[in-house]
Design a protein around this motif. Structure first.
Motif: not given
Length: 176
Positions: A2-5, A85-90, A95-99, A101-104
């Motif tokens: 699942e990819l969020g955002g 925290g969201h930035h640390i995730n990045k 990110t996902g393929r499109t940039g 969403t973040l990669n979860w």
């Protein structure tokens, strides 16, 4: 997986978190909230922390593509740490393929612990990214609570941070 955002933004929703009450050490030098945010910004590749100018019903937002954090109130440390925290995730997983969403994907094995501490996501958004961001807030502001609420994820997260010594050092510095 699942990819969020949605639409390149992730927002903090729900009750305003508070900082834990910690006894003041007499010899410790007090650090201003503005200095905490300045130092964290510098250590997270100079991500800007800004105030206001967003319409979402959230206490703060993280903009994925421009890499910017906005909070409703100035110097709101708990909300700023959540959005960081969201930035640390990045920084850790991209990110996902499109940039947009973040990669979860790396978080999926810890869904139970992270969803349990998640803030309310936007409509249609997964609770998993909000759980990670909330974990980071706890990790920085109240490490004992982070350990209690997500012990398995804590081990994984610290192993991931060990691969990024600069980020690891920055978060330890911010905790202090």
């Amino acid at each position: 997986a699942e990819l969020g955002g949605t639409s390149g933004e992730v927002g903090f929703r729900g009750a305003r978190p508070t900082l834990p009450n910690q006894p003041q050490v007499q010899t410790a030098e007090l650090v201003r909230k503005s200095q905490i945010l300045r130092d964290l910004s510098k250590n997270l590749n100079f991500i800007p922390f800004r105030v206001g100018r967003f319409l979402q019903r959230a206490l703060g937002i993280y903009k994925i593509k421009p890499e910017a954090i906005r909070t409703k109130m100035a110097l709101d440390i708990p909300v700023a740490m959540h959005e960081a925290g969201h930035h640390i995730n990045k920084l850790l997983w991209g990110t996902g393929r499109t940039g947009e969403t973040l990669n979860w994907r790396p978080l999926a094995p810890f869904r139970g612990e992270l969803v349990a501490i998640a803030t309310k996501p936007r409509a249609g958004q997964s609770k998993l990214p909000e759980g990670f961001a909330e974990f980071v807030r706890l990790y920085i502001t109240d490490p004992a609570e982070a350990r209690q609420k997500a012990p398995n994820f804590l081990t994984f997260f610290e192993n991931e941070l060990a691969r990024e010594p600069g980020l690891q050092e920055s978060l330890k510095y911010t905790q202090e």
